[in-house]
Design a protein around this motif. Structure first.
Motif, PDB file in Angstrom:
ATOM      1  N   UNK A 174       0.933  -1.109   0.186  1.00 42.59           N
ATOM      2  CA  UNK A 174       0.053   0.009  -0.041  1.00 42.59           C
ATOM      3  C   UNK A 174       0.918   1.455  -0.036  1.00 42.59           C
ATOM      4  N   UNK A 175       1.892   1.324   0.928  1.00 38.01           N
ATOM      5  CA  UNK A 175       2.759   2.268   0.860  1.00 38.01           C
ATOM      6  C   UNK A 175       3.531   2.548  -0.415  1.00 38.01           C
ATOM      7  N   UNK A 176       4.075   1.481  -1.153  1.00 38.38           N
ATOM      8  CA  UNK A 176       4.737   1.548  -2.390  1.00 38.38           C
ATOM      9  C   UNK A 176       3.831   1.948  -3.630  1.00 38.38           C
ATOM     10  N   UNK A 177       2.283   1.963  -3.460  1.00 40.19           N
ATOM     11  CA  UNK A 177       1.461   2.510  -4.339  1.00 40.19           C
ATOM     12  C   UNK A 177       1.478   4.209  -4.244  1.00 40.19           C
ATOM     13  N   UNK A 178       2.231   4.604  -3.347  1.00 38.64           N
ATOM     14  CA  UNK A 178       2.444   6.171  -3.031  1.00 38.64           C
ATOM     15  C   UNK A 178       0.996   6.856  -3.141  1.00 38.64           C
ATOM     16  N   UNK A 179       0.032   6.281  -2.776  1.00 41.17           N
ATOM     17  CA  UNK A 179      -1.168   7.099  -2.638  1.00 41.17           C
ATOM     18  C   UNK A 179      -1.637   6.516  -0.988  1.00 41.17           C
ATOM     19  N   UNK A 180      -1.824   7.490  -0.263  1.00 41.49           N
ATOM     20  CA  UNK A 180      -2.173   7.567   1.134  1.00 41.49           C
ATOM     21  C   UNK A 180      -3.449   6.791   1.507  1.00 41.49           C
ATOM     22  N   UNK A 181      -4.409   6.832   0.432  1.00 41.29           N
ATOM     23  CA  UNK A 181      -5.847   6.278   0.552  1.00 41.29           C
ATOM     24  C   UNK A 181      -5.694   5.142   0.668  1.00 41.29           C
ATOM     25  N   UNK A 182      -4.727   4.162   0.011  1.00 39.63           N
ATOM     26  CA  UNK A 182      -4.758   3.014   0.249  1.00 39.63           C
ATOM     27  C   UNK A 182      -3.989   2.530   1.642  1.00 39.63           C
ATOM     28  N   UNK A 183      -3.202   3.268   1.981  1.00 41.59           N
ATOM     29  CA  UNK A 183      -2.657   2.955   3.450  1.00 41.59           C
ATOM     30  C   UNK A 183      -3.636   3.173   4.436  1.00 41.59           C
ATOM     31  N   UNK A 184      -4.329   4.240   4.257  1.00 39.71           N
ATOM     32  CA  UNK A 184      -5.620   4.667   5.255  1.00 39.71           C
ATOM     33  C   UNK A 184      -6.634   3.486   5.371  1.00 39.71           C
ATOM     34  N   UNK A 185      -6.793   2.869   4.029  1.00 40.40           N
ATOM     35  CA  UNK A 185      -7.937   1.934   3.946  1.00 40.40           C
ATOM     36  C   UNK A 185      -7.569   0.750   4.769  1.00 40.40           C
ATOM     37  N   UNK A 186      -6.181   0.135   4.797  1.00 42.88           N
ATOM     38  CA  UNK A 186      -5.881  -0.755   5.726  1.00 42.88           C
ATOM     39  C   UNK A 186      -5.989  -0.565   7.211  1.00 42.88           C
TER      40      UNK A 186
END
Length: 264
Positions: A174-186
């Motif tokens: 998720x962090x490697x996607x460089x999109x904080x929304x994916x990080x926060x979704x987890x």
């Protein structure tokens, strides 16, 4: 043009309104330190950081670790005992209850299973996309972090890693996607993921080696796709992994329900 002074009556009214508003809006109820310590301990137990049968640090050590007084620690420990999370032996200390699977949450087992499946349903709609963009955007350092999480998972049974190695792999992606929304979704479904990890750790070890090997293979396929920067392959590998995870959760959940019912 001379500026007109605001009438004193208006100033008095504004002051009265402000005082009335301040009186109406009461400060939010402060959480007690005891609540924070209890929830931290409950989290450690439900996530498997503190395993069944493991001895808790002494009251003095807990006071130091949480930076709180002894009465606060005692109150939190008492609440843990009341909720069946720990058992205490005079002169020996407190230990994580062997029945934490059933007592680590206040939900019935069917609801626990439902929450885990809903979490996977949500993850299936987001994590394949996160893997897709991770394959495109990942930096060399982020790829190293994914590789480390994968290696930690591989050595988990050797006792070299903590129980959250599975979700650590997904967070790294998720962090490697460089999109904080994916990080926060987890982070949003962190509790439900922990619930699934707790379930897996407290059930029988029967078939666990094969299951871990299968999960490692699925993770490795995701990693390879991200390493080679193949977004379509990364998306597909993540989607398949989560679909297989759903099947595993259903099987483990049925076993959990059977075991808990047999104890009642």
């Amino acid at each position: 043009k001379k500026k007109k002074n605001k009438p004193k009556a208006d100033n008095a009214l504004a002051k009265t309104d402000r005082l009335a508003l301040e009186k109406a809006i009461q400060p939010a109820r402060q959480r007690s330190l005891g609540d924070d310590v209890y929830e931290a301990l409950a989290k450690l137990i439900s996530s498997g950081e503190l395993e069944a049968g493991q001895k808790l640090p002494s009251e003095g050590d807990l006071c130091r670790l949480f930076a709180v007084s002894r009465p606060i620690v005692r109150k939190a420990l008492s609440r843990c005992r009341d909720n069946g999370l720990i058992i205490s032996h005079k002169g020996s200390g407190s230990f994580v209850s062997s029945n934490t699977l059933a007592t680590s949450t206040e939900m019935p087992p069917e609801q626990q299973l439902s929450r885990m499946l809903h979490a996977l349903e949500f993850r299936r709609s987001t994590e394949p996309e996160a893997a897709y963009y991770a394959a495109i955007r990942r930096s060399p350092e982020e790829l190293k972090n994914i590789a480390k999480a994968l290696e930690d998972f591989r050595h988990f049974e050797d006792g070299e890693s903590r129980p959250n190695v599975d979700i650590a792999f997904h967070r790294a992606i998720a962090r490697a996607s460089q999109n904080d929304h994916y990080v926060r979704s987890l982070e949003l479904i962190d509790y439900d993921i922990d619930l699934g990890i707790t379930l897996a750790r407290h059930l029988s070890r029967l078939g666990q080696v094969d299951r871990r090997a299968a999960i490692y293979t699925e993770h490795h396929q995701i990693y390879l796709a991200i390493e080679t920067q193949d977004p379509e392959a990364a998306h597909l590998a993540m989607r398949k992994h989560l679909e297989y995870s759903q099947l595993r959760v259903i099987a483990r959940g049925e076993e959990m329900i059977r075991r808990i019912r047999s104890q009642t």
